[in-house]
Design an enzyme around this catalytic site. Structure first.
Site, PDB file in Angstrom:
ATOM      1  CG  LEU A  96      -1.830  -1.229   1.374  1.00  0.00           C
ATOM      2  CD1 LEU A  96      -2.664  -1.116   2.643  1.00  0.00           C
ATOM      3  CD2 LEU A  96      -2.737  -1.406   0.147  1.00  0.00           C
ATOM      4  CG  HIS A 125      -3.212   1.243  -2.245  1.00  0.00           C
ATOM      5  ND1 HIS A 125      -1.866   1.075  -2.423  1.00  0.00           N
ATOM      6  CD2 HIS A 125      -3.818   0.481  -3.201  1.00  0.00           C
ATOM      7  CE1 HIS A 125      -1.643   0.265  -3.435  1.00  0.00           C
ATOM      8  NE2 HIS A 125      -2.793  -0.111  -3.936  1.00  0.00           N
ATOM      9  CE  LYS A 151       0.098   4.029 -11.798  1.00  0.00           C
ATOM     10  NZ  LYS A 151      -0.047   2.619 -12.149  1.00  0.00           N
TER      11      LYS A 151
END
Ligand code: PAF
Length: 281
Positions: free
Chosen positions: A33, A37, A150
């Site tokens: 992460l 995130h 993304k």
């Protein structure tokens, strides 16, 4: 934060919360992460009552076994980040939980989305992504699922699956987080050297260049100039770079000033495959 590893325990835990009228937000991840995130978790926290994050490195979406093997798995660090972000539930299943023996074959019609760009360069990738996301949706039954812009094509693919299968989940897309030099945050960046990170800045610079010049230059000219910006950096190997329609992801040859487009790029650097995108208004 509750850490749950079996599907039955997850279903039971969430059923109780649902009975109490809680709105469930879901952030599926493959771990490693980063702030991108965490921004999904924060967005989920701001509009739902209970946030479930899953960490599962899904083998079926890796077309290259070496890529799967090398995928970073810093699980203790991930847990600490989720606790700090006040995530409510972490679902952390083993492969055997998500793919029991005799798991039925999965194939879904994704139209051309499965054949272009990521679909073309990573055969079977989106079948694997939809397979695991469908399984996770069935277990979590989220009201809203959060995905990062993304992975632009991934979001389109999941929306298509939701529409095709009439799933009762709403997609919420969160803008890409970038570092101070414009590099899109990604778990794969951890595999780049310090020099590689510096080189990688060129990718978002090239996208920004296209975004700024798409309305004043011919499409083929602006793409060619941006292609050279990337390819002039030693070590970069460009896979694709194109200005595309935002829904079909078909490449365009002429910009209509009234429409919005997305620039998609994928390139290899130091053995790491990087993708990024930028909207052109
Ligand atoms: O974007 C990812 O991290 C993965 O593709 C996802 C959506 C968690 C499915 O494994």
């Amino acid at each position: 934060m509750e850490i749950i590893v079996t599907s039955s325990a997850l279903a039971q835990h969430l059923a109780t919360l649902r009975q109490h009228g809680k709105k469930i937000g879901f952030v599926p991840t493959m771990g490693a992460l980063h702030e991108g995130h965490i921004s999904l978790i924060q967005e989920a926290k701001s509009i739902t009552d209970i946030v479930v994050c899953s960490i599962f490195v899904n083998p079926t979406q890796f077309n290259d076994p070496k890529d799967l093997e090398k995928y970073p798995r810093p699980i203790e660090r991930d847990k600490a980040l989720l606790i700090a972000a006040e995530c409510d539930v972490l679902f952390l299943p083993e492969v055997s939980v998500m793919y029991p023996e005799n798991d039925p074959h999965w194939e879904i019609d994704l139209g051309d989305l499965d054949k272009i760009w990521e679909g073309k360069h990573r055969p079977g990738h989106f079948q694997g992504v939809t397979q695991i996301v469908y399984k996770l949706f069935q277990l979590v039954k989220p009201d809203i699922a959060f995905f990062g812009q993304k992975d632009f094509q991934q979001v389109m693919v999941i929306q298509r699956m939701i529409d095709e299968m009439k799933l009762a989940v709403q997609l919420h897309i969160v803008p890409t987080l970038r570092d101070a030099n414009g590099l899109a945050l990604s778990s794969r960046n951890a595999r780049l050297s310090a020099r590689g990170i510096e080189k990688a800045y060129t990718l978002s610079k090239a996208l920004r260049y296209i975004e700024q010049h798409a309305h004043e230059k011919e499409v083929h000219t602006v793409i060619e100039e941006a292609r050279l910006m990337i390819e002039n950096v030693t070590g970069f190997e460009l896979e694709y770079l194109a200005i595309c329609e935002t829904h079909s992801l078909e490449p365009i040859t002429k910009v209509d000033d009234e429409k919005e487009y997305v620039v998609l790029v994928a390139a290899w650097l130091e053995g790491v495959r990087l993708i990024d995108n930028m909207l052109v208004h």
